[in-house]
Structures are given as structure tokens and as C-alpha cells.
Design a protein around this motif. Structure first.
Motif, PDB file in Angstrom:
ATOM      1  N   SER A  80       0.803  -1.222   0.000  1.00 43.63           N
ATOM      2  CA  SER A  80       0.000   0.000   0.000  1.00 43.63           C
ATOM      3  C   SER A  80       0.835   1.270   0.000  1.00 43.63           C
ATOM      4  N   VAL A 185      -1.550  -1.021  -4.019  1.00 45.53           N
ATOM      5  CA  VAL A 185      -2.706  -0.169  -3.723  1.00 45.53           C
ATOM      6  C   VAL A 185      -2.318   1.293  -3.875  1.00 45.53           C
ATOM      7  N   PHE A 209      -7.294  -0.912  -5.598  1.00 47.41           N
ATOM      8  CA  PHE A 209      -6.520  -2.149  -5.692  1.00 47.41           C
ATOM      9  C   PHE A 209      -6.148  -2.375  -7.156  1.00 47.41           C
TER      10      PHE A 209
END
Length: 245
Positions: A80, A185, A209
Motif C-alpha cells: 500500500s 494499492v 486495488f
């Protein structure tokens, strides 16, 4: 004038969230008598409550894109982008069986730190160097085999919008050693929740995503492609504070 208003809202949100966190983590202490998997309701309820409070006090809402890109079976790794404190908490409300890779110092937080360790998060001591990495690989492989979604922030710290920080190679080592899918992400949370700021700006932030990384890449190609994909996708996301409702 609006800046002062947003600061007051952010301050009230912070006070209420801290109070709720203390209340919730304390009353749930008996849950430590339950099996680990049954304790997962604690962070799930907390995360959804935090999201509600963030909307109620600050007008920050969350939308999710790209759920079709998530693997249908087994555990996987979430790589992420990291712009604010929001993404350190929100994933429990987006996905089942979420755990984080955390630095040891976070586990020292009274009561809250107990829950990090008590819900299968992976706690590492960076001072141990190679030893810490070996422990992380062992624990990560074990968790992924049990279908956990392992969240890691390749930048290692929150990076304000428009700034750059190098991606650390620990994510590649997890990719190589575990063989688990790595899902990048992209997000734009830093516009509404700036790093180290009480102020919160209203808006609709996005978590996107992206398709999983290809298997079999070497370290150089993996790191280049991961950073390229995340940064390019983040650049395409609009400033949520400027999007008309």
C-alpha cells in the motif's frame, strides 16, 4: 475561517477517537481468553467505528476501486501507498483477515499494543537486522498459509502528497520467499488527512486495488514496476477536496 473550522472538527474527531479507542480496547480485554481468530472482531469494530467518526466529524468518506483484482483464494500481500494515518487503520473495514507488519515500538503502546500482538500482526525489531527479517519471513509464510491479507507499506513511513521516498526491498523479499501474490494499492488520503496534522479536510478519498504483480520478477524489475504502478495510479487520482459532490 474555513481552515479554523476544519481544525476544530479534526481536533474533536481526535479526542473522540482516542476516547473510543481506550474504551473499546479495555472492555474487550476478556476477548484475550478467546482463540486468536475470534479476537478479530475487536479491530473490525474499531475500524468501522473510526470510519464513521471520521465522516461524522470531518466529512471524510471512503470509496474502493479494483476489488475484482484481488485474488479469489488464499492469502496475499497488500503493498500500500502510505500518505496518512488513515490507511494504517482502514483495511480491516475493507478486507477480511487483515494483519499488518509493524515496527516493535508500536507494540509498546499500552493496551493498544497488546491488540497488535494479540490479533496476529507481525511485529519486527528493526535493530535486529537480518535476524528480524528472517523472523518476518517465517511469520509471514505462516499467516499467508492461513489466508491472511498481509498489509505492508513499502515506503516504510507516511509520505506527503507530492513528495517521494524510496521503496524498501523488504516487500520483494516477502514476494520472493513466500510466493504469495502482491497487490499494489494506490490512494489519495493525504489530501484529506495530511501527515502529522490535526486538521482534516472533507472529501471522498479513494483506495484502488491494482492488478497483482507478475510472478517470477527479479529484485530490480519488481521494485521498479511496483513503484511505477503505484505512483502512476496515485497521480491519476483526483484531489478529493476539489471533486464536486
Amino acid at each position: 475561517m474555513m481552515t479554523v473550522f476544519y481544525w476544530i472538527r479534526g481536533f474533536l474527531f481526535t479526542i473522540v477517537l482516542y476516547a473510543f479507542t481506550l474504551f473499546w480496547t479495555v472492555i474487550c480485554l476478556p476477548a484475550f481468553l478467546l482463540p486468536v481468530r475470534m479476537r478479530e472482531f475487536v479491530p473490525i469494530v474499531w475500524t468501522n467505528s473510526a470510519r464513521f467518526l471520521l465522516w461524522l466529524f470531518c466529512g471524510v468518506r471512503i470509496q474502493v476501486r479494483g476489488m475484482e483484482n484481488l485474488p479469489k483464494e488464499g492469502g496475499y500481500i497488500i503493498a500500500s501507498k502510505h500518505q496518512s494515518a488513515l490507511e494504517t487503520a482502514v483495511y480491516h473495514s475493507l478486507l477480511p483477515q487483515v494483519i499488518y507488519v509493524l515496527k516493535r515500538e508500536l507494540s509498546w503502546i499500552p493496551i493498544v499494543g497488546w491488540w497488535f500482538k494479540g490479533t496476529n500482526c507481525i511485529v519486527i525489531n528493526r535493530a535486529e537486522g537480518t535476524k528480524a527479517m528472517l523472523k518476518m519471513f517465517e511469520q509471514a509464510s505462516e499467516r499467508l498459509a492461513k489466508r491472511y491479507r498481509l498489509v505492508i507499506f513499502p515506503e516504510g513511513t507516511r509520505v506527503p502528497v507530492g513528495k517521494h521516498a524510496p521503496y524498501h526491498p523488504g516487500i520483494y523479499l516477502l514476494y520472493e520467499r513466500t510466493g504469495a501474490p502482491v497487490v499494489p494499492v494506490a490512494l489519495n488520503t493525504g489530501y484529506c488527512w495530511p501527515k502529522n496534522k490535526i486538521i482534516k479536510y472533507p472529501g471522498l478519498v479513494t483506495f484502488e486495488f491494482l492488478p497483482p504483480m507478475p510472478q517470477g520478477l527479479d529484485k530490480k524489475e519488481f521494485m521498479r514496476l511496483l513503484e511505477e504502478k503505484i505512483e502512476a495510479a496515485c497521480a491519476k487520482l483526483p484531489n478529493p477536496r476539489e471533486v464536486k459532490k
